[in-house]
Design a protein around this motif. Structure first.
Motif, PDB file in Angstrom:
ATOM      1  N   LEU A  26       7.362   3.091  -7.665  1.00 19.16           N
ATOM      2  CA  LEU A  26       7.705   2.301  -8.682  1.00 19.16           C
ATOM      3  C   LEU A  26       7.667   2.948 -10.096  1.00 19.16           C
ATOM      4  O   LEU A  26       7.210   3.616 -10.569  1.00 19.16           O
ATOM      5  CB  LEU A  26       5.718   2.329  -9.364  1.00 19.16           C
ATOM      6  CG  LEU A  26       4.811   1.109  -7.596  1.00 19.16           C
ATOM      7  CD1 LEU A  26       3.343   0.356  -8.723  1.00 19.16           C
ATOM      8  CD2 LEU A  26       5.960   0.013  -7.561  1.00 19.16           C
ATOM      9  N   LYS A  27       8.399   2.530 -10.971  1.00 12.07           N
ATOM     10  CA  LYS A  27       8.634   3.109 -11.804  1.00 12.07           C
ATOM     11  C   LYS A  27       8.697   2.322 -13.101  1.00 12.07           C
ATOM     12  O   LYS A  27       8.390   2.645 -14.073  1.00 12.07           O
ATOM     13  CB  LYS A  27      10.647   3.209 -11.861  1.00 12.07           C
ATOM     14  CG  LYS A  27      10.804   3.981 -10.983  1.00 12.07           C
ATOM     15  CD  LYS A  27      10.797   5.103 -10.222  1.00 12.07           C
ATOM     16  CE  LYS A  27      10.983   5.840  -9.149  1.00 12.07           C
ATOM     17  NZ  LYS A  27      10.152   8.054  -9.048  1.00 12.07           N
ATOM     18  N   SER A  28       8.798   1.430 -13.554  1.00 15.91           N
ATOM     19  CA  SER A  28       8.398   0.383 -15.201  1.00 15.91           C
ATOM     20  C   SER A  28       6.966   1.087 -14.901  1.00 15.91           C
ATOM     21  O   SER A  28       6.086   0.404 -14.568  1.00 15.91           O
ATOM     22  CB  SER A  28       8.734  -0.812 -14.575  1.00 15.91           C
ATOM     23  OG  SER A  28       7.647  -1.270 -14.199  1.00 15.91           O
ATOM     24  N   LYS A  29       6.720   0.531 -16.294  1.00 13.89           N
ATOM     25  CA  LYS A  29       5.471   0.757 -16.386  1.00 13.89           C
ATOM     26  C   LYS A  29       4.733  -0.670 -16.395  1.00 13.89           C
ATOM     27  O   LYS A  29       3.366  -0.532 -16.054  1.00 13.89           O
ATOM     28  CB  LYS A  29       5.955   0.448 -18.617  1.00 13.89           C
ATOM     29  CG  LYS A  29       5.817   2.554 -19.199  1.00 13.89           C
ATOM     30  CD  LYS A  29       5.887   2.315 -19.903  1.00 13.89           C
ATOM     31  CE  LYS A  29       6.939   3.668 -21.089  1.00 13.89           C
ATOM     32  NZ  LYS A  29       6.480   3.915 -22.504  1.00 13.89           N
ATOM     33  N   ALA A  30       5.378  -1.747 -16.140  1.00 10.89           N
ATOM     34  CA  ALA A  30       4.464  -3.049 -15.828  1.00 10.89           C
ATOM     35  C   ALA A  30       3.702  -2.650 -14.586  1.00 10.89           C
ATOM     36  O   ALA A  30       2.737  -3.012 -14.282  1.00 10.89           O
ATOM     37  CB  ALA A  30       5.046  -3.851 -16.057  1.00 10.89           C
ATOM     38  N   ASP A  31       4.770  -2.511 -13.673  1.00 11.42           N
ATOM     39  CA  ASP A  31       4.589  -2.317 -12.612  1.00 11.42           C
ATOM     40  C   ASP A  31       3.192  -0.770 -12.590  1.00 11.42           C
ATOM     41  O   ASP A  31       2.152  -1.253 -11.129  1.00 11.42           O
ATOM     42  CB  ASP A  31       5.771  -1.587 -11.525  1.00 11.42           C
ATOM     43  CG  ASP A  31       6.781  -2.938 -11.144  1.00 11.42           C
ATOM     44  OD1 ASP A  31       6.138  -4.454 -11.514  1.00 11.42           O
ATOM     45  OD2 ASP A  31       7.951  -2.191 -10.663  1.00 11.42           O
ATOM     46  N   LEU A  32       3.673   0.262 -12.606  1.00  6.72           N
ATOM     47  CA  LEU A  32       2.726   1.582 -12.460  1.00  6.72           C
ATOM     48  C   LEU A  32       1.262   0.293 -13.614  1.00  6.72           C
ATOM     49  O   LEU A  32       0.483   1.599 -12.782  1.00  6.72           O
ATOM     50  CB  LEU A  32       3.126   2.159 -13.660  1.00  6.72           C
ATOM     51  CG  LEU A  32       4.205   3.281 -13.115  1.00  6.72           C
ATOM     52  CD1 LEU A  32       4.625   4.116 -14.211  1.00  6.72           C
ATOM     53  CD2 LEU A  32       3.761   3.980 -11.479  1.00  6.72           C
ATOM     54  N   ALA A  33       0.918   0.036 -14.263  1.00  5.28           N
ATOM     55  CA  ALA A  33       0.134  -0.432 -14.925  1.00  5.28           C
ATOM     56  C   ALA A  33      -0.689  -1.439 -13.480  1.00  5.28           C
ATOM     57  O   ALA A  33      -1.839  -1.766 -13.519  1.00  5.28           O
ATOM     58  CB  ALA A  33       0.178  -1.529 -15.822  1.00  5.28           C
ATOM     59  N   ARG A  34       0.239  -2.422 -12.947  1.00  4.77           N
ATOM     60  CA  ARG A  34      -0.526  -3.135 -12.005  1.00  4.77           C
ATOM     61  C   ARG A  34      -0.804  -3.165 -11.413  1.00  4.77           C
ATOM     62  O   ARG A  34      -2.247  -2.826 -10.485  1.00  4.77           O
ATOM     63  CB  ARG A  34       0.819  -4.148 -11.776  1.00  4.77           C
ATOM     64  CG  ARG A  34       0.165  -4.584 -10.623  1.00  4.77           C
ATOM     65  CD  ARG A  34      -1.157  -6.575 -11.343  1.00  4.77           C
ATOM     66  NE  ARG A  34      -1.111  -6.821 -10.064  1.00  4.77           N
ATOM     67  CZ  ARG A  34      -2.938  -7.154 -10.350  1.00  4.77           C
ATOM     68  NH1 ARG A  34      -3.860  -7.383 -11.274  1.00  4.77           N
ATOM     69  NH2 ARG A  34      -3.077  -7.973  -9.062  1.00  4.77           N
ATOM     70  N   ALA A  35      -0.403  -1.232 -10.884  1.00  4.51           N
ATOM     71  CA  ALA A  35      -1.213  -0.632  -9.286  1.00  4.51           C
ATOM     72  C   ALA A  35      -2.522  -0.077  -9.818  1.00  4.51           C
ATOM     73  O   ALA A  35      -3.547  -0.038  -9.032  1.00  4.51           O
ATOM     74  CB  ALA A  35       0.000   0.065  -9.013  1.00  4.51           C
ATOM     75  N   ILE A  36      -2.031   0.559 -11.132  1.00  2.00           N
ATOM     76  CA  ILE A  36      -3.448   1.057 -11.351  1.00  2.00           C
ATOM     77  C   ILE A  36      -5.036   0.463 -11.621  1.00  2.00           C
ATOM     78  O   ILE A  36      -5.886   0.552 -11.718  1.00  2.00           O
ATOM     79  CB  ILE A  36      -3.114   2.052 -12.851  1.00  2.00           C
ATOM     80  CG1 ILE A  36      -2.200   3.054 -12.363  1.00  2.00           C
ATOM     81  CG2 ILE A  36      -4.537   2.294 -13.352  1.00  2.00           C
ATOM     82  CD1 ILE A  36      -1.586   3.742 -14.330  1.00  2.00           C
ATOM     83  N   GLU A  37      -4.363  -0.678 -12.250  1.00  3.10           N
ATOM     84  CA  GLU A  37      -5.699  -1.849 -12.355  1.00  3.10           C
ATOM     85  C   GLU A  37      -5.601  -2.191 -11.324  1.00  3.10           C
ATOM     86  O   GLU A  37      -6.999  -2.150 -11.119  1.00  3.10           O
ATOM     87  CB  GLU A  37      -4.615  -3.216 -13.102  1.00  3.10           C
ATOM     88  CG  GLU A  37      -5.595  -4.459 -13.175  1.00  3.10           C
ATOM     89  CD  GLU A  37      -4.990  -5.449 -13.532  1.00  3.10           C
ATOM     90  OE1 GLU A  37      -5.661  -6.621 -14.378  1.00  3.10           O
ATOM     91  OE2 GLU A  37      -3.623  -5.445 -13.424  1.00  3.10           O
ATOM     92  N   LEU A  38      -5.570  -2.188  -9.867  1.00  2.00           N
ATOM     93  CA  LEU A  38      -5.646  -2.834  -8.639  1.00  2.00           C
ATOM     94  C   LEU A  38      -5.948  -1.272  -8.231  1.00  2.00           C
ATOM     95  O   LEU A  38      -7.432  -1.811  -8.029  1.00  2.00           O
ATOM     96  CB  LEU A  38      -4.980  -3.145  -8.144  1.00  2.00           C
ATOM     97  CG  LEU A  38      -3.800  -4.032  -7.957  1.00  2.00           C
ATOM     98  CD1 LEU A  38      -2.472  -4.075  -7.049  1.00  2.00           C
ATOM     99  CD2 LEU A  38      -4.480  -5.356  -7.560  1.00  2.00           C
ATOM    100  N   TYR A  39      -6.022  -0.641  -8.731  1.00  3.64           N
ATOM    101  CA  TYR A  39      -6.855   1.486  -8.582  1.00  3.64           C
ATOM    102  C   TYR A  39      -8.272   0.779  -8.586  1.00  3.64           C
ATOM    103  O   TYR A  39      -8.724   0.975  -8.438  1.00  3.64           O
ATOM    104  CB  TYR A  39      -6.289   1.691  -8.527  1.00  3.64           C
ATOM    105  CG  TYR A  39      -6.702   3.198  -8.601  1.00  3.64           C
ATOM    106  CD1 TYR A  39      -6.785   4.028  -6.777  1.00  3.64           C
ATOM    107  CD2 TYR A  39      -7.425   4.116  -9.394  1.00  3.64           C
ATOM    108  CE1 TYR A  39      -7.819   5.453  -6.990  1.00  3.64           C
ATOM    109  CE2 TYR A  39      -8.336   4.979  -8.965  1.00  3.64           C
ATOM    110  CZ  TYR A  39      -8.080   6.073  -7.854  1.00  3.64           C
ATOM    111  OH  TYR A  39      -9.450   7.463  -8.207  1.00  3.64           O
ATOM    112  N   ARG A  40      -7.727   0.621 -10.014  1.00  3.72           N
ATOM    113  CA  ARG A  40      -9.568   0.691 -10.527  1.00  3.72           C
ATOM    114  C   ARG A  40     -10.377  -0.881 -10.036  1.00  3.72           C
ATOM    115  O   ARG A  40     -11.781  -0.807 -10.446  1.00  3.72           O
ATOM    116  CB  ARG A  40      -9.641   0.927 -12.309  1.00  3.72           C
ATOM    117  CG  ARG A  40      -8.472   1.856 -12.508  1.00  3.72           C
ATOM    118  CD  ARG A  40      -8.518   2.129 -14.340  1.00  3.72           C
ATOM    119  NE  ARG A  40      -7.548   4.029 -14.384  1.00  3.72           N
ATOM    120  CZ  ARG A  40      -6.915   3.914 -15.815  1.00  3.72           C
ATOM    121  NH1 ARG A  40      -6.940   3.276 -16.783  1.00  3.72           N
ATOM    122  NH2 ARG A  40      -7.159   4.889 -15.982  1.00  3.72           N
TER     123      ARG A  40
END
Length: 242
Positions: free
Chosen positions: A76-90
């Protein structure tokens, strides 16, 4: 930043400039979070449709920012994609994962000893600040720490150390950073602070070499702190920021 200056335990020592400010990393230094972190990484990967990994393959991601974790594991590279992954992690970590965690043997005794002898303790972690506070509360050790410094993706660990150095009370004392990963030691070097590597965490031997000193057991920490704590001047920090 969460501050506990009002805690009665510190009223008699907070202005004692002869003692040290000791800054602890959290994951891999105070507690072993491997079970919770690796399960939450795999939860996020599965939700995104990516392959999951054995716990042993994910241990190296204990410590760095989550954006590094998901950039490397899922591309993942885009801020949006990374933010979504971190949201799912949390999504899993906040209600469950932070409790899949254990304190290292002997660490509470050392925290108690350091506070009783006049040191002021802080946390500096790449965890979000409120999440770090929840971990400390879960273990019942919040009262040992005068401040909790956490961050999201927009700040580095060096930024957190600069905040401590600039503090009107903590910054007046000799200080040292204690952690287990290269991010801890490089941040300390960046701001002109000494550091101590703990060998019970998730760093590798080549990472420990970046620290000023290293210890094998929590019982070795008090002497190592005395050897390494030093004054860091706030004017130096302003220069290093430019």
């Amino acid at each position: 930043m969460v501050s506990c200056y009002s805690d009665q335990k510190y009223t008699n020592i907070v202005h004692n400039k002869n003692m040290n400010t000791v800054i602890f990393d959290l994951d891999g230094t105070i507690s072993d979070p491997a079970e919770g972190i690796t399960r939450c990484i795999n939860h996020a990967l599965a939700e995104l449709g990516h392959p999951t990994y054995p716990e042993s393959d994910l241990l190296k991601y204990i410590g760095p920012h989550l954006n590094i974790t998901f950039s490397e594991l899922a591309g993942l590279k885009s801020k949006a994609d990374l933010a979504r992954a971190i949201e799912l992690y949390r999504e899993r970590y906040i209600p469950i994962g932070y409790k899949e965690n254990r304190l290292y043997d002997g660490i509470v005794d050392i925290l108690d000893e350091l506070v009783d002898t006049g040191s002021l303790l802080c946390i500096a972690t790449t965890k979000r600040q409120d999440i770090a506070a929840s971990v400390l509360k879960y273990f019942g050790i919040s009262h040992y720490f005068t401040q909790i410094h956490g961050c999201d993706l927009d700040r580095s660990k060096a930024d957190l150390l600069r905040d401590v150095i600039s503090d009107s009370i903590l910054g007046k004392r000799p200080m040292v950073m204690i952690g287990d990963r290269d991010t801890d030691f490089l941040a300390a070097t960046e701001v002109g602070m000494s550091s101590i590597a703990v060998q019970w965490g998730y760093g590798r031997s080549e990472e420990y070499e970046l620290a000023s000193d290293m210890v094998k057991s929590p019982v070795d920490l008090p002497e190592a702190i005395v050897r390494n704590a030093q004054q860091v001047n706030a004017p130096d920090i302003a220069t290093r920021r430019r």
